[in-house]
Write an enzyme that holds these catalytic residues in place. Structure first.
Site, PDB file in Angstrom:
ATOM      1  CB  ILE A 138     -12.465 -15.545  -7.758  1.00 47.47           C
ATOM      2  CG1 ILE A 138     -12.582 -16.986  -7.241  1.00 47.47           C
ATOM      3  CG2 ILE A 138     -11.947 -15.519  -9.186  1.00 47.47           C
ATOM      4  CD1 ILE A 138     -13.562 -17.847  -8.052  1.00 47.47           C
ATOM      5  N   GLY A 181     -18.730 -21.063   8.052  1.00 45.85           N
ATOM      6  CA  GLY A 181     -18.746 -19.623   7.728  1.00 45.85           C
ATOM      7  C   GLY A 181     -19.021 -19.352   6.257  1.00 45.85           C
ATOM      8  CE  LYS A 207     -21.855 -14.497  -4.024  1.00 40.07           C
ATOM      9  NZ  LYS A 207     -21.707 -15.831  -3.475  1.00 40.07           N
ATOM     10  CB  VAL A 255     -19.703  -0.899  14.166  1.00 38.85           C
ATOM     11  CG1 VAL A 255     -21.121  -0.759  14.710  1.00 38.85           C
ATOM     12  CG2 VAL A 255     -18.988   0.442  14.222  1.00 38.85           C
ATOM     13  CB  VAL A 301     -18.942 -11.386  -7.567  1.00 37.39           C
ATOM     14  CG1 VAL A 301     -19.216 -12.558  -8.518  1.00 37.39           C
ATOM     15  CG2 VAL A 301     -20.035 -10.344  -7.687  1.00 37.39           C
ATOM     16  CB  ALA A 316      -0.911  -0.002   1.223  1.00 38.07           C
ATOM     17  N   GLY A 328     -16.245 -14.637  -3.624  1.00 35.30           N
ATOM     18  CA  GLY A 328     -15.316 -14.620  -2.493  1.00 35.30           C
ATOM     19  C   GLY A 328     -13.922 -14.139  -2.841  1.00 35.30           C
TER      20      GLY A 328
HETATM   21  P1  NAP Z   1     -21.811 -12.457   9.871  1.00 37.99           P
HETATM   22  O1  NAP Z   1     -20.831 -13.470  10.325  1.00 37.99           O
HETATM   23  O2  NAP Z   1     -23.246 -12.669  10.149  1.00 37.99           O
HETATM   24  O3  NAP Z   1     -21.353 -11.051  10.513  1.00 37.99           O
HETATM   25  C1  NAP Z   1     -22.137  -9.903  10.450  1.00 37.99           C
HETATM   26  C2  NAP Z   1     -21.566  -8.888  11.412  1.00 37.99           C
HETATM   27  O4  NAP Z   1     -22.292  -7.674  11.287  1.00 37.99           O
HETATM   28  C3  NAP Z   1     -21.657  -9.298  12.889  1.00 37.99           C
HETATM   29  O5  NAP Z   1     -20.524  -8.862  13.580  1.00 37.99           O
HETATM   30  C4  NAP Z   1     -22.877  -8.507  13.404  1.00 37.99           C
HETATM   31  O6  NAP Z   1     -22.792  -8.174  14.753  1.00 37.99           O
HETATM   32  C5  NAP Z   1     -22.744  -7.255  12.561  1.00 37.99           C
HETATM   33  N1  NAP Z   1     -24.031  -6.582  12.362  1.00 37.99           N
HETATM   34  C6  NAP Z   1     -25.138  -7.061  11.747  1.00 37.99           C
HETATM   35  N2  NAP Z   1     -26.111  -6.137  11.746  1.00 37.99           N
HETATM   36  C7  NAP Z   1     -25.596  -5.045  12.374  1.00 37.99           C
HETATM   37  C8  NAP Z   1     -26.109  -3.769  12.696  1.00 37.99           C
HETATM   38  N3  NAP Z   1     -27.357  -3.436  12.378  1.00 37.99           N
HETATM   39  N4  NAP Z   1     -25.302  -2.898  13.348  1.00 37.99           N
HETATM   40  C9  NAP Z   1     -24.039  -3.235  13.674  1.00 37.99           C
HETATM   41  N5  NAP Z   1     -23.483  -4.435  13.391  1.00 37.99           N
HETATM   42  C10 NAP Z   1     -24.271  -5.332  12.743  1.00 37.99           C
HETATM   43  O7  NAP Z   1     -21.683 -12.216   8.312  1.00 37.99           O
HETATM   44  P2  NAP Z   1     -20.436 -12.491   7.360  1.00 37.99           P
HETATM   45  O8  NAP Z   1     -20.479 -13.907   6.899  1.00 37.99           O
HETATM   46  O9  NAP Z   1     -19.213 -11.959   7.961  1.00 37.99           O
HETATM   47  O10 NAP Z   1     -20.861 -11.618   6.083  1.00 37.99           O
HETATM   48  C11 NAP Z   1     -20.738 -10.235   6.074  1.00 37.99           C
HETATM   49  C12 NAP Z   1     -21.035  -9.697   4.668  1.00 37.99           C
HETATM   50  O11 NAP Z   1     -20.103 -10.256   3.758  1.00 37.99           O
HETATM   51  C13 NAP Z   1     -22.417 -10.061   4.124  1.00 37.99           C
HETATM   52  O12 NAP Z   1     -22.868  -9.013   3.315  1.00 37.99           O
HETATM   53  C14 NAP Z   1     -22.140 -11.298   3.287  1.00 37.99           C
HETATM   54  O13 NAP Z   1     -23.084 -11.469   2.245  1.00 37.99           O
HETATM   55  C15 NAP Z   1     -20.794 -10.942   2.715  1.00 37.99           C
HETATM   56  N6  NAP Z   1     -19.979 -12.086   2.314  1.00 37.99           N
HETATM   57  C16 NAP Z   1     -19.795 -13.130   3.131  1.00 37.99           C
HETATM   58  C17 NAP Z   1     -18.991 -14.182   2.736  1.00 37.99           C
HETATM   59  C18 NAP Z   1     -18.751 -15.367   3.610  1.00 37.99           C
HETATM   60  O14 NAP Z   1     -18.133 -16.330   3.134  1.00 37.99           O
HETATM   61  N7  NAP Z   1     -19.185 -15.395   4.844  1.00 37.99           N
HETATM   62  C19 NAP Z   1     -18.371 -14.140   1.472  1.00 37.99           C
HETATM   63  C20 NAP Z   1     -18.584 -13.031   0.650  1.00 37.99           C
HETATM   64  C21 NAP Z   1     -19.380 -12.015   1.078  1.00 37.99           C
HETATM   65  P3  NAP Z   1     -22.866  -9.314  15.906  1.00 37.99           P
HETATM   66  O15 NAP Z   1     -21.599 -10.114  15.730  1.00 37.99           O
HETATM   67  O16 NAP Z   1     -22.875  -8.570  17.187  1.00 37.99           O
HETATM   68  O17 NAP Z   1     -24.096 -10.116  15.623  1.00 37.99           O
HETATM   69  N1  HSE Z   2     -22.885 -17.388   1.140  1.00 41.05           N
HETATM   70  C1  HSE Z   2     -22.009 -17.074   0.071  1.00 41.05           C
HETATM   71  C2  HSE Z   2     -21.620 -18.357  -0.626  1.00 41.05           C
HETATM   72  C3  HSE Z   2     -20.802 -16.374   0.591  1.00 41.05           C
HETATM   73  O1  HSE Z   2     -21.830 -19.442  -0.057  1.00 41.05           O
HETATM   74  O2  HSE Z   2     -21.125 -18.304  -1.746  1.00 41.05           O
HETATM   75  C4  HSE Z   2     -19.871 -15.887  -0.499  1.00 41.05           C
HETATM   76  O3  HSE Z   2     -20.452 -14.871  -1.249  1.00 41.05           O
END
Ligand code: NAP
Ligand code: HSE
Length: 418
Positions: free
Chosen positions: A129, A180, A198, A41, A125, A31, A127
């Site tokens: 990649i 996860g 996506k 948060v 989109v 960077a 993960g």
């Molecule tokens: P997650 O494990 O459910 O984590 C969500 C986090 O957001 C938690 O820390 C939760 O707090 C916090 N949160 C939710 N609502 C909130 C609010 N209103 N105010 C403040 N904090 C709030 O979800 P994740 O799997 O990390 O996914 C996060 C994002 O990335 C999503 O948009 C998902 O679609 C995207 N994503 C995920 C993956 C994957 O493999 N998991 C891959 C690509 C994209 P608490 O912990 O206190 O409940």
């Molecule tokens: N829930 C999504 C998946 C996370 O399983 O592909 C990655 O976007």
């Protein structure tokens, strides 16, 4: 020094905080400056977490902190996240998000609000990649003929386990959640909606199309059973949930559905949580992108790539790839006009004359049968039928007719064949 605020410290947020710390040597060297998480948060401040960053339960501690340069939105959801991201942009902060649901509904408004502020979304989109980068920048000289691939890690993981271990649907879904991979509400994964979100993002970058999830065909994997998997095995197919975008001269078809795909195709060989996307450009030909589609670290890898890009002064190219609309814009194709080959599983009373009556309906809808298997189950039978190329509207009509027959026990299950 670049200061980052992370809104949402769950699966992905925790990995982002950890990797920023553990890989800080390479990250700051790339960077050109140090990157520090000033605040994370969360909803529940008392939950035990595997990170050592300052935490708050108030989004304004990030959004209104004049020292924070980049807001990383990893909370998920649509409307609440939209408010948070909008406020971050209005407060002149760069934004990085992995939230495909947010972008599926609000990407064009966010592009307008962001104007010249960096807004990056590589992790939304596939993960880990770097498909957004490849499509928006690497292939920008091309008309994109098609995009086809596995865009949901959870479904691919589940389908692989169902095929290999014969494990039940609910048990594998639970595993995908524990690893996860799944969304907070996993019906987004298994219902095909996450893959559709996506696909819509990719379709905007490839075609400038402003479609919403409600505008396109979306089917999930909820109805796939071991019968379908054994039919696939017997006839040399794999079952994959695919996102498909295909362009002709004036229209683009967009669809997400389980697909029977020949075992020797590259995409058929992609198993587990891996994603794989083929993009065909009119000049470059076919390009293929493969890697982990979900999971904390893989997704954080893409999130941090965006943070580094912004720290270097980048991330300002037009968010969705077009500086101005194309002349003679492409339209979205009506699903009824799509043609495909089809597989149907029809559960019927195991009685004389039933098969003849069923095949009559195929004939009346101009649908030609290619292969057929019959599997008895108690006093019923599953007819497993594949067709030659047919029109979507004829298949839908056939399914409706069959569903109304007394000897057909439940609505037939249909899978398209690529
Ligand atoms: P997650 O494990 O459910 O984590 C969500 C986090 O957001 C938690 O820390 C939760 O707090 C916090 N949160 C939710 N609502 C909130 C609010 N209103 N105010 C403040 N904090 C709030 O979800 P994740 O799997 O990390 O996914 C996060 C994002 O990335 C999503 O948009 C998902 O679609 C995207 N994503 C995920 C993956 C994957 O493999 N998991 C891959 C690509 C994209 P608490 O912990 O206190 O409940
Ligand atoms: N829930 C999504 C998946 C996370 O399983 O592909 C990655 O976007």
């Amino acid at each position: 020094m670049i200061k980052v605020g992370i809104i949402g410290v769950g699966t992905v947020g925790e990995s982002v905080a950890k990797i920023l710390k553990e890989n800080q040597d390479v990250i700051s060297a790339r960077a050109g400056k140090a990157i520090e998480v000033k605040c994370g948060v969360v909803r529940d401040i008392n939950k035990k977490r595997d990170v050592d960053i300052p935490l708050s339960a108030n989004v304004n501690d990030v959004l209104e902190d004049g020292e924070i340069d980049i807001v990383v939105e990893l909370m998920g959801g649509v409307e609440e996240a939209y408010k948070v991201v909008t406020k971050a942009l209005k407060n002149k902060k760069a934004v990085v998000t992995a939230n495909k649901a947010l972008l599926a509904y609000h990407r064009y408004e966010l592009q307008t609000i962001a104007k010249d502020l960096p807004f990056a979304y590589e992790a939304s989109v596939a993960g880990g990649i770097p498909i957004i980068n490849a499509l928006r920048d690497g292939l920008s000289a091309n008309h994109i003929d098609s995009i086809m691939g596995i865009m949901n890690g959870t479904c691919n993981y589940m389908l692989t386990k169902m095929r290999d271990d014969g494990v039940g649907y609910d048990e594998i879904l639970k595993e995908a959640q524990q690893l996860g991979y799944a969304e907070a509400d996993p019906t987004f994964d298994v219902g095909g909606f996450d893959a559709a979100h996506k696909l819509l993002i990719l379709a905007s970058i490839a075609y400038g199309i402003d479609a919403k999830p409600e505008d396109i065909l979306i089917e999930g994997i909820e109805n796939i059973t071991q019968d379908d998997i054994s039919f696939a095995k017997e006839f040399g197919y794999e079952i994959k949930l695919l996102g498909i975008a295909k362009k002709d001269d004036t229209e683009v078809e967009l669809r997400v559905h389980p697909t029977l795909i020949k075992k020797d195709e590259m995409i058929a060989k992609i198993d587990g949580v891996m994603n794989g996307i083929s993009v065909i450009g009119d000049r470059v030909g076919e390009t293929l992108y493969y890697g982990p589609g979900a999971g904390g670290d893989a997704t954080a890898s893409a999130v941090i790539a965006n943070i580094i890009e912004i720290a270097r002064g980048g991330g300002r190219s037009p968010m969705l790839g077009f500086n101005r609309p194309m002349e003679g814009k492409l339209k979205l194709k009506n699903t009824n006009d799509v043609s495909s080959r089809y597989y149907l599983r029809i559960n019927v009373d195991d009685k004389a004359g039933v098969l003849a009556k069923i095949t009559k309906h195929f004939e009346e809808n101009s649908i030609s049968i290619e292969t057929m298997l019959q599997k008895p189950i108690k006093d019923t039978a599953n007819l497993l039928i594949s067709t030659h190329t047919a029109k979507e509207k004829d298949i839908q009509n056939l399914i409706e007719e069959l569903s109304n027959l007394a000897f057909v026990k439940q609505k037939p299950v249909m899978i398209r064949i690529v």
